[in-house]
Design a protein around this motif. Structure first.
Motif, mmCIF file in Angstrom:
data_model
loop_
_atom_site.group_PDB
_atom_site.id
_atom_site.type_symbol
_atom_site.label_atom_id
_atom_site.label_comp_id
_atom_site.label_asym_id
_atom_site.label_seq_id
_atom_site.Cartn_x
_atom_site.Cartn_y
_atom_site.Cartn_z
ATOM 1 N N GLN A 103 0.829 -1.207 0.000
ATOM 2 C CA GLN A 103 0.000 0.000 0.000
ATOM 3 C C GLN A 103 0.867 1.262 0.000
ATOM 4 N N THR A 104 1.894 1.271 0.827
ATOM 5 C CA THR A 104 2.771 2.436 0.921
ATOM 6 C C THR A 104 3.519 2.653 -0.383
ATOM 7 N N CYS A 105 4.040 1.591 -0.964
ATOM 8 C CA CYS A 105 4.781 1.705 -2.218
ATOM 9 C C CYS A 105 3.898 2.273 -3.320
ATOM 10 N N LEU A 106 2.703 1.757 -3.450
ATOM 11 C CA LEU A 106 1.802 2.238 -4.499
ATOM 12 C C LEU A 106 1.469 3.715 -4.318
ATOM 13 N N LYS A 107 1.452 4.163 -3.078
ATOM 14 C CA LYS A 107 1.109 5.552 -2.782
ATOM 15 C C LYS A 107 2.291 6.501 -3.000
ATOM 16 N N VAL A 108 3.475 6.132 -2.501
ATOM 17 C CA VAL A 108 4.594 7.084 -2.494
ATOM 18 C C VAL A 108 5.602 6.868 -3.629
ATOM 19 N N SER A 109 5.570 5.698 -4.262
ATOM 20 C CA SER A 109 6.523 5.390 -5.341
ATOM 21 C C SER A 109 5.784 4.722 -6.501
ATOM 22 N N PRO A 110 4.938 5.471 -7.184
ATOM 23 C CA PRO A 110 4.067 4.877 -8.204
ATOM 24 C C PRO A 110 4.790 4.289 -9.412
ATOM 25 N N ASN A 111 6.042 4.657 -9.631
ATOM 26 C CA ASN A 111 6.789 4.096 -10.760
ATOM 27 C C ASN A 111 7.552 2.828 -10.395
ATOM 28 N N LEU A 112 7.422 2.407 -9.162
ATOM 29 C CA LEU A 112 8.084 1.201 -8.671
ATOM 30 C C LEU A 112 7.044 0.086 -8.661
ATOM 31 N N GLU A 113 7.266 -0.949 -9.479
ATOM 32 C CA GLU A 113 6.313 -2.064 -9.502
ATOM 33 C C GLU A 113 6.365 -2.825 -8.184
ATOM 34 N N VAL A 114 5.236 -3.430 -7.853
ATOM 35 C CA VAL A 114 5.164 -4.296 -6.683
ATOM 36 C C VAL A 114 4.959 -5.723 -7.153
ATOM 37 N N HIS A 115 5.853 -6.598 -6.706
ATOM 38 C CA HIS A 115 5.733 -8.025 -6.974
ATOM 39 C C HIS A 115 5.471 -8.718 -5.643
ATOM 40 N N LEU A 116 4.544 -9.649 -5.648
ATOM 41 C CA LEU A 116 4.163 -10.350 -4.433
ATOM 42 C C LEU A 116 5.108 -11.519 -4.190
ATOM 43 N N SER A 117 5.698 -11.564 -3.020
ATOM 44 C CA SER A 117 6.682 -12.578 -2.666
ATOM 45 C C SER A 117 6.073 -13.978 -2.585
ATOM 46 N N THR A 118 6.902 -14.965 -2.853
ATOM 47 C CA THR A 118 6.503 -16.363 -2.704
ATOM 48 C C THR A 118 6.156 -16.696 -1.252
ATOM 49 N N GLN A 119 6.586 -15.855 -0.308
ATOM 50 C CA GLN A 119 6.292 -16.103 1.100
ATOM 51 C C GLN A 119 4.793 -16.157 1.391
ATOM 52 N N LEU A 120 3.976 -15.536 0.539
ATOM 53 C CA LEU A 120 2.535 -15.591 0.758
ATOM 54 C C LEU A 120 1.918 -16.879 0.227
ATOM 55 N N SER A 121 2.731 -17.724 -0.394
ATOM 56 C CA SER A 121 2.278 -19.018 -0.906
ATOM 57 C C SER A 121 0.982 -18.902 -1.703
ATOM 58 N N THR A 122 0.983 -18.017 -2.669
ATOM 59 C CA THR A 122 -0.176 -17.847 -3.534
ATOM 60 C C THR A 122 -0.232 -19.029 -4.488
ATOM 61 N N ILE A 123 -1.348 -19.767 -4.446
ATOM 62 C CA ILE A 123 -1.420 -21.022 -5.193
ATOM 63 C C ILE A 123 -2.698 -21.165 -6.024
ATOM 64 N N ASN A 124 -3.408 -20.039 -6.242
ATOM 65 C CA ASN A 124 -4.615 -20.126 -7.067
ATOM 66 C C ASN A 124 -4.871 -18.806 -7.784
ATOM 67 N N SER A 125 -5.670 -18.894 -8.840
ATOM 68 C CA SER A 125 -5.918 -17.718 -9.679
ATOM 69 C C SER A 125 -6.774 -16.670 -8.988
ATOM 70 N N LEU A 126 -7.669 -17.066 -8.106
ATOM 71 C CA LEU A 126 -8.496 -16.077 -7.408
ATOM 72 C C LEU A 126 -7.650 -15.177 -6.515
ATOM 73 N N SER A 127 -6.666 -15.759 -5.846
ATOM 74 C CA SER A 127 -5.746 -14.941 -5.038
ATOM 75 C C SER A 127 -4.920 -14.036 -5.935
ATOM 76 N N CYS A 128 -4.476 -14.554 -7.070
ATOM 77 C CA CYS A 128 -3.708 -13.727 -8.019
ATOM 78 C C CYS A 128 -4.528 -12.527 -8.449
ATOM 79 N N LYS A 129 -5.789 -12.744 -8.765
ATOM 80 C CA LYS A 129 -6.664 -11.643 -9.176
ATOM 81 C C LYS A 129 -6.855 -10.640 -8.038
ATOM 82 N N PHE A 130 -6.991 -11.129 -6.818
ATOM 83 C CA PHE A 130 -7.148 -10.257 -5.652
ATOM 84 C C PHE A 130 -5.945 -9.318 -5.534
#
Length: 168
Positions: A103-130
């Motif tokens: 949230q902070t990155c998107l607000k203060v550094s809009p040219n910096l992409e955010v990639h979600l870490s593998t630590q969240l163990s995202t394993i389905n398309s619905l979470s990816c869409k979220f």
């Protein structure tokens, strides 16, 4: 959806980062001294990150900085300044699992992409869409996702996906 494959390599030092790029990595990820899970490792200084970005630009590569700390209250000190520094020196993306850092990155550094870490163990398309709806540009899938499941997730989402192909 973009079907281009990016070869992303880890780098524990500036020397290793340069070698990875010279030998064909499209992007390299590293950790800074702050906001990293490997706080006691020999992580990149701010000057190292700047030099890495300059080198990457010269070779048409990208630099991603992991900010994969699981933060306590006191861990947020300096977050805004750090994100703005990363954006200003040319880091292409951060890799994080903290919703507050996203949230902070998107607000203060809009040219910096955010990639979600593998630590969240995202394993389905619905979470990816979220996460995509939050503003995340790439999801690093959980390491337990099989190739067949990756194909299924890819069919059901249009966010950029990343998968580890060898260990951590």
């Amino acid at each position: 959806m973009n079907k281009n494959i990016e070869l992303l390599a880890p780098a524990g030092s500036l020397e290793k980062l340069k070698i990875a790029i010279l030998y064909g990595a499209n992007a390299v990820y590293n950790s800074g001294k702050k906001f990293s899970l490997r706080a006691r490792a020999n992580n990149f200084t701010l000057e190292n990150i700047k030099e890495a970005c300059e080198f990457a630009r010269e070779h048409n590569a990208k630099i991603y900085v992991t900010m994969n700390i699981i933060p306590h209250e006191e861990d947020f000190d300096g977050l805004v300044e750090y994100l703005q520094y990363l954006e200003n020196v040319g880091v292409s993306a951060i890799i994080t699992s903290s919703m507050h850092i996203i949230q902070t990155c998107l607000k203060v550094s809009p040219n910096l992409e955010v990639h979600l870490s593998t630590q969240l163990s995202t394993i389905n398309s619905l979470s990816c869409k979220f996460y995509q709806d939050l503003g995340v540009k790439r999801v690093v899938l959980g390491r337990e996702v099989s190739i067949e499941k990756m194909k299924e997730i890819t069919k059901n989402t249009n966010v950029s996906l990343e998968a580890f192909i060898h260990g951590g």
